[in-house]
Design a protein around this motif. Structure first.
Motif, PDB file in Angstrom:
ATOM      1  N   THR A   1      -0.253 -28.297   8.025  1.00 18.43           N
ATOM      2  CA  THR A   1       0.212 -30.136   8.617  1.00 18.43           C
ATOM      3  C   THR A   1      -0.635 -30.938   7.924  1.00 18.43           C
ATOM      4  OG1 THR A   1       1.454 -29.153   9.458  1.00 18.43           O
ATOM      5  CG2 THR A   1       1.037 -31.862   9.798  1.00 18.43           C
TER       6      THR A   1
ATOM      7  N   GLU B   1       6.428 -24.516   7.327  1.00 14.23           N
ATOM      8  CA  GLU B   1       5.013 -25.615   7.609  1.00 14.23           C
ATOM      9  C   GLU B   1       4.011 -25.505   6.551  1.00 14.23           C
ATOM     10  OE1 GLU B   1       1.760 -26.293   9.733  1.00 14.23           O
ATOM     11  OE2 GLU B   1       2.081 -24.749   9.488  1.00 14.23           O
TER      12      GLU B   1
ATOM     13  N   HIS C   1       0.799 -29.066  13.539  1.00  9.52           N
ATOM     14  CA  HIS C   1       2.206 -28.920  13.801  1.00  9.52           C
ATOM     15  C   HIS C   1       2.510 -29.257  15.383  1.00  9.52           C
ATOM     16  CE1 HIS C   1       6.681 -28.775  13.406  1.00  9.52           C
ATOM     17  NE2 HIS C   1       6.864 -29.775  11.998  1.00  9.52           N
TER      18      HIS C   1
ATOM     19  N   HIS D   1       4.359 -31.362   5.974  1.00 10.21           N
ATOM     20  CA  HIS D   1       4.402 -31.043   5.599  1.00 10.21           C
ATOM     21  C   HIS D   1       5.849 -30.253   5.161  1.00 10.21           C
ATOM     22  CE1 HIS D   1       6.926 -31.602   9.420  1.00 10.21           C
ATOM     23  NE2 HIS D   1       7.151 -30.848   9.592  1.00 10.21           N
TER      24      HIS D   1
ATOM     25  N   HIS E   1       8.071 -28.318   6.531  1.00 14.35           N
ATOM     26  CA  HIS E   1      10.090 -27.916   6.248  1.00 14.35           C
ATOM     27  C   HIS E   1      10.859 -28.623   5.808  1.00 14.35           C
ATOM     28  CE1 HIS E   1       7.825 -26.003  10.974  1.00 14.35           C
ATOM     29  NE2 HIS E   1       7.952 -25.309   9.355  1.00 14.35           N
TER      30      HIS E   1
ATOM     31  N   GLY F   1       4.170 -34.867  12.485  1.00 11.56           N
ATOM     32  CA  GLY F   1       4.361 -33.539  13.833  1.00 11.56           C
ATOM     33  C   GLY F   1       3.300 -34.285  15.305  1.00 11.56           C
TER      34      GLY F   1
END
Length: 338
Positions: free
Chosen positions: A223, A220, A191, A128, A130, A241
């Motif tokens: 994910t 995000e 996530h 993802h 982040h 995550g």
């Protein structure tokens, strides 16, 4: 196009710890190397003992949920975040307006310099987008020429950060393909949530945004997780995550799973559901437990709350699946997982 809504200063560390990962102070007690926390003999019926790793690939932990994976012909990175700049999270003063930056020297030390055999990278897998998973990826793609497998959001962010279109592959989950001498399966995932149930920096991009400048500019963006399989049939599942889709995991029957720690006490029955879906894997490797704002030096740092969370998770795994070995890695120390 949806942009992140969380951009204020001074959010509480308790709220953020389980969403972005645990950045804490102190050294994880008792960790002196990559080692197992324990696998006790089974007293009830358990699956047959799987074959041991063949030495086909080495996995070197890069901190957070990052890995460098080397096979005889292929080098793959997953979520390589080495720059590890300060956002105030470890001090309890998280600043969502922290500027993004790249420490090229730190990347070269950890991964090898561009143009060298040690520094060559064939592919980068992104779970993802982040900052602690993605912010080093565009630089690595540009300097190493690696192919980046990512979500649609990751595609648009990477384009905005200067990655050529020809180096980007959008995946959604369900794809299975050759990656050099590995087989890659993309697995839909989820996530982790904060302690309040919220998601840090939610949002997706369906078109190229302006060039990201701060950590809040990296949402995000959905994910994924990735399963890597060797020619001998062994497999490793890499999560980014502390949550997952049970149905997407059923039937995978992996040998090893890399398991992020931060929200394992927020996600309901985290260990039980995971071990059931994966039919009690041989190994669990704990990741995303380190203070990812400290330098990438051993021993990795973690705080008291993280130690408690890791101990609780390990005890839970032992109770549910006594033959599953729990491994705590050290930075850059190769693990033989395939």
């Amino acid at each position: 196009m949806t942009t992140p809504t969380t951009s204020r200063r001074g959010l509480s560390r308790r709220t953020l710890m389980t969403g972005a990962g645990t950045a804490a102070l102190g050294v994880l007690g008792g960790v002196t190397g990559a080692r197992a926390l324990g696998a006790t003999p089974a007293t009830a019926a358990t699956p047959a003992t799987p074959t041991p790793p063949t030495g086909f690939a080495t996995f070197s932990w890069l901190g957070t949920s990052g890995w460098k994976i080397r096979t005889p012909t292929t080098t793959v990175l997953l979520d390589p975040y080495v720059t590890r700049f300060d956002t105030g999270l470890a001090k309890g003063a998280f600043d969502a307006t922290t500027r993004l930056r790249v420490d090229a020297a730190a990347l070269d030390r950890a991964l090898g310099a561009p143009g060298t055999a040690d520094g060559a990278v064939d592919s980068i897998l992104v779970t993802h987008t982040h900052w602690d998973h993605f912010s080093d990826v565009p630089h690595l793609a540009r300097t190493r020429g690696a192919m980046v497998f990512t979500t649609l959001t990751g595609y648009h962010l990477a384009r905005a950060m200067g990655v050529p279109q020809g180096q980007l592959a959008v995946v959604r989950g369900g794809e299975e393909m050759h990656l050099g001498d590995l087989v890659l399966r993309v697995v839909p995932s989820l996530h982790s949530r904060t302690a309040s149930g919220a998601l840090l920096f939610p949002g997706v991009h369906t078109q190229a945004p302006r060039r990201p400048r701060t950590i809040a500019d990296l949402p995000e963006g959905d994910t994924l997780s990735y399963l890597l399989r060797s020619p001998q049939g062994r497999s490793v599942l890499l999560l980014g995550g502390s949550d997952y889709d049970d149905q997407a995991l059923r039937g995978l029957r992996v040998d090893t799973v890399a398991l992020p720690v931060p929200s394992t006490d927020t996600t309901a029955d985290f260990a039980g559901r995971l071990l059931t879906a994966l039919e009690q894997p041989r190994q669990v490797v704990l990741v995303h437990w380190d203070d990812f704002e400290s330098p990438l030096t051993n021993p990795p740092r973690a705080g008291e709350e993280t130690r408690r969370r890791m101990n609780d998770l390990t005890a839970r795994i032992r109770r549910i699946s006594p033959r599953t070995e729990v491994v705590v890695p050290r930075y850059g120390v190769p693990l033989d997982l395939l």
